[in-house]
Design a protein around this motif. Structure first.
Motif, PDB file in Angstrom:
ATOM      1  N   UNK A 145     -43.729 -23.441 -12.654  1.00 40.66           N
ATOM      2  CA  UNK A 145     -43.159 -21.708 -12.728  1.00 40.66           C
ATOM      3  C   UNK A 145     -42.238 -22.209 -11.370  1.00 40.66           C
ATOM      4  N   UNK A 146     -42.994 -22.723 -10.151  1.00 44.09           N
ATOM      5  CA  UNK A 146     -42.185 -23.677  -9.101  1.00 44.09           C
ATOM      6  C   UNK A 146     -41.217 -23.954  -9.348  1.00 44.09           C
ATOM      7  N   UNK A 147     -41.208 -25.324 -10.108  1.00 42.62           N
ATOM      8  CA  UNK A 147     -39.806 -26.139 -10.367  1.00 42.62           C
ATOM      9  C   UNK A 147     -38.719 -25.196 -11.577  1.00 42.62           C
ATOM     10  N   UNK A 148     -39.289 -24.420 -11.390  1.00 38.95           N
ATOM     11  CA  UNK A 148     -38.157 -23.573 -12.340  1.00 38.95           C
ATOM     12  C   UNK A 148     -37.213 -22.446 -11.286  1.00 38.95           C
ATOM     13  N   UNK A 149     -38.086 -21.884 -10.732  1.00 39.68           N
ATOM     14  CA  UNK A 149     -37.804 -21.387  -9.755  1.00 39.68           C
ATOM     15  C   UNK A 149     -36.959 -21.885  -8.158  1.00 39.68           C
TER      16      UNK A 149
END
Length: 95
Positions: A21-25
């Motif tokens: 979630x951190x990476x895609x955000x």
């Protein structure tokens, strides 16, 4: 957030889902590639991939990262990867 404040993320403290979630955000706008493949039985498959990029300009090469999706069971393999392994052909369609 003031100039003195900062957020620090330690990857060791994050679950695989939280890191995803951190990476895609963090990468926005995030382009989507549609990867088309065919099974050894001739069944067509079209799947979206947001983890793709340019890997090289010479030779011109695109890279896709195929892993289990967020909602998939651990240890499951996507149909796209199975098709690529068995048939050795696929097309990356860029939107």
């Amino acid at each position: 957030m003031s100039k003195e404040q900062k957020l620090i993320f330690n990857s060791i403290d994050l679950s695989e889902h939280e890191m995803y979630k951190l990476l895609i955000g963090s990468v926005i706008p995030r382009p989507i590639a549609w990867v088309s493949s065919k099974s050894k039985d001739g069944i067509l498959n079209l799947a979206p991939f947001s983890f793709f990029t340019v890997a090289s300009r010479n030779p011109p090469t695109l890279l896709i990262s195929i892993g289990p999706g967020v909602h998939e069971r651990m240890g499951s393999i996507k149909d796209t990867l199975t098709n690529i392994r068995e048939v050795k052909e696929y097309i990356i369609n860029m939107v």
